[in-house]
Design an enzyme around this catalytic site. Structure first.
Site, PDB file in Angstrom:
ATOM      1  N   ASP A 140       1.107  -1.271  -0.300  1.00 17.13           N
ATOM      2  CA  ASP A 140      -0.100   0.362   0.020  1.00 17.13           C
ATOM      3  C   ASP A 140       0.959   1.243   0.052  1.00 17.13           C
ATOM      4  OD1 ASP A 140      -2.955   0.943   0.426  1.00 17.13           O
ATOM      5  OD2 ASP A 140      -2.331   1.896   2.139  1.00 17.13           O
ATOM      6  N   TYR A 143       1.090  10.299  -8.692  1.00 14.77           N
ATOM      7  CA  TYR A 143       2.164  12.157  -8.423  1.00 14.77           C
ATOM      8  C   TYR A 143       3.220  12.293  -8.823  1.00 14.77           C
ATOM      9  CZ  TYR A 143      -1.978  11.777  -5.583  1.00 14.77           C
ATOM     10  OH  TYR A 143      -3.064  12.022  -4.865  1.00 14.77           O
ATOM     11  N   HIS A 167      10.126   3.930  -3.340  1.00 18.01           N
ATOM     12  CA  HIS A 167       9.599   3.388  -1.777  1.00 18.01           C
ATOM     13  C   HIS A 167       9.318   1.940  -2.425  1.00 18.01           C
ATOM     14  CE1 HIS A 167       7.015   5.490  -4.976  1.00 18.01           C
ATOM     15  NE2 HIS A 167       5.891   4.939  -4.185  1.00 18.01           N
TER      16      HIS A 167
HETATM   17  P1  IMP Z   1      -2.337   1.649  -4.303  1.00 11.47           P
HETATM   18  O1  IMP Z   1      -0.573   1.049  -3.370  1.00 11.47           O
HETATM   19  O2  IMP Z   1      -1.792   0.950  -5.539  1.00 11.47           O
HETATM   20  O3  IMP Z   1      -3.163   1.883  -3.285  1.00 11.47           O
HETATM   21  O4  IMP Z   1      -1.233   3.480  -4.763  1.00 11.47           O
HETATM   22  C1  IMP Z   1      -1.731   4.367  -3.922  1.00 11.47           C
HETATM   23  C2  IMP Z   1      -2.047   5.698  -4.512  1.00 11.47           C
HETATM   24  O5  IMP Z   1      -0.668   6.783  -4.679  1.00 11.47           O
HETATM   25  C3  IMP Z   1      -1.797   5.697  -6.431  1.00 11.47           C
HETATM   26  O6  IMP Z   1      -2.606   5.432  -7.209  1.00 11.47           O
HETATM   27  C4  IMP Z   1      -0.946   7.018  -6.554  1.00 11.47           C
HETATM   28  O7  IMP Z   1      -1.782   8.424  -6.615  1.00 11.47           O
HETATM   29  C5  IMP Z   1      -0.398   6.882  -5.963  1.00 11.47           C
HETATM   30  N1  IMP Z   1       1.217   6.142  -5.533  1.00 11.47           N
HETATM   31  C6  IMP Z   1       1.718   5.494  -4.898  1.00 11.47           C
HETATM   32  N2  IMP Z   1       3.622   5.248  -5.232  1.00 11.47           N
HETATM   33  C7  IMP Z   1       3.743   6.210  -6.339  1.00 11.47           C
HETATM   34  C8  IMP Z   1       5.034   6.580  -7.340  1.00 11.47           C
HETATM   35  O8  IMP Z   1       5.058   6.043  -7.927  1.00 11.47           O
HETATM   36  N3  IMP Z   1       3.935   7.225  -8.011  1.00 11.47           N
HETATM   37  C9  IMP Z   1       3.573   8.805  -8.641  1.00 11.47           C
HETATM   38  N4  IMP Z   1       2.586   8.726  -7.299  1.00 11.47           N
HETATM   39  C10 IMP Z   1       2.550   6.740  -6.765  1.00 11.47           C
END
Ligand code: IMP
Length: 204
Positions: free
Chosen positions: A72, A157, A183
């Site tokens: 996450d 982002y 990350h």
């Molecule tokens: P999830 O972990 O797939 O729920 O993603 C969470 C959200 O965080 C994504 O939809 C993006 O909005 C943002 N995010 C997470 N990692 C990145 C990245 O590496 N680049 C840009 N946005 C990110």
């Protein structure tokens, strides 16, 4: 020691190829939730990245009993009190374009100088082993928010997130450069270390 099967609790193809690459020498059968036949409607109602990663992993582990990994992630902007944080994908609504979300963050930071525009991408990754033991790790990439969107690589982002090492946004950098510092890359490599310990232990 090879691991027979790993389920990655995601529906995202890019995340699947990244984890397959990172865990290549441990397991050549890493499958998505869908490929594992898991049809859980998971409500991510945790208050931290770690809690949400565990919620996903536990839901899939309960249905399969296999080695499960989940992650996450999100963006924390210091001048916005850590927003959008765990709400990164839901910020301004799930269906709102990232162009609009990014413009909004830049607008909210109007008049804020460089040194106060600090931000970070955070990724928590959870792993649950077939015996039910759990580990959660975190990877972070520090940077700052720019004044305009730049670059066409990446997603989300990335066009507003400047990596100080290059003075470029992560959308302007090649994927290999971003992944080696990201990350998610850091968290998944920490998961790899946990799996390595497990694979070499007797507790399987
Ligand atoms: P999830 O972990 O797939 O729920 O993603 C969470 C959200 O965080 C994504 O939809 C993006 O909005 C943002 N995010 C997470 N990692 C990145 C990245 O590496 N680049 C840009 N946005 C990110």
């Amino acid at each position: 020691m090879k691991i027979e099967k790993i389920i990655f609790a995601t529906g995202n193809k890019d995340k699947m190829s990244e984890i397959r690459e990172i865990l290549r020498d441990f397991c050549d059968n890493i499958i998505s939730m869908k490929e594992a036949g898991v049809e859980a409607d998971i409500v991510e109602d945790g208050e931290t990245f770690e809690q949400n990663a565990l919620i996903k992993a536990r839901a899939v582990w309960k249905q399969t009993g296999q080695l499960v990994i989940s992650d996450d992630s999100g963006l924390e902007v210091d001048a916005l009190g850590g927003e959008p944080g765990i709400y990164s994908s839901r910020y301004m609504g799930e269906d709102t374009s990232y162009h609009i979300k990014n413009r909004n963050i830049i607008e909210r930071l109007e008049g804020i100088p460089d040194e106060e525009r600090t931000a970070r991408f955070v990724c928590a990754a959870a792993v649950i082993f077939p015996n039910g033991s759990e580990k959660v790790v975190r990877g972070v990439m520090e940077g700052r928010i720019g004044y305009e969107e730049k670059g066409g690589n990446g997603f989300g982002y990335d066009p507003i997130f400047i990596l100080p090492e290059f003075e470029k946004t992560t959308a302007e950098l090649p994927a290999e450069v971003k992944n080696s510092r990201s990350h998610r890359g850091k968290a998944l490599r920490a998961v790899r270390a946990e799996i390595e310990t497990y694979a070499n232990s007797d507790s399987k």
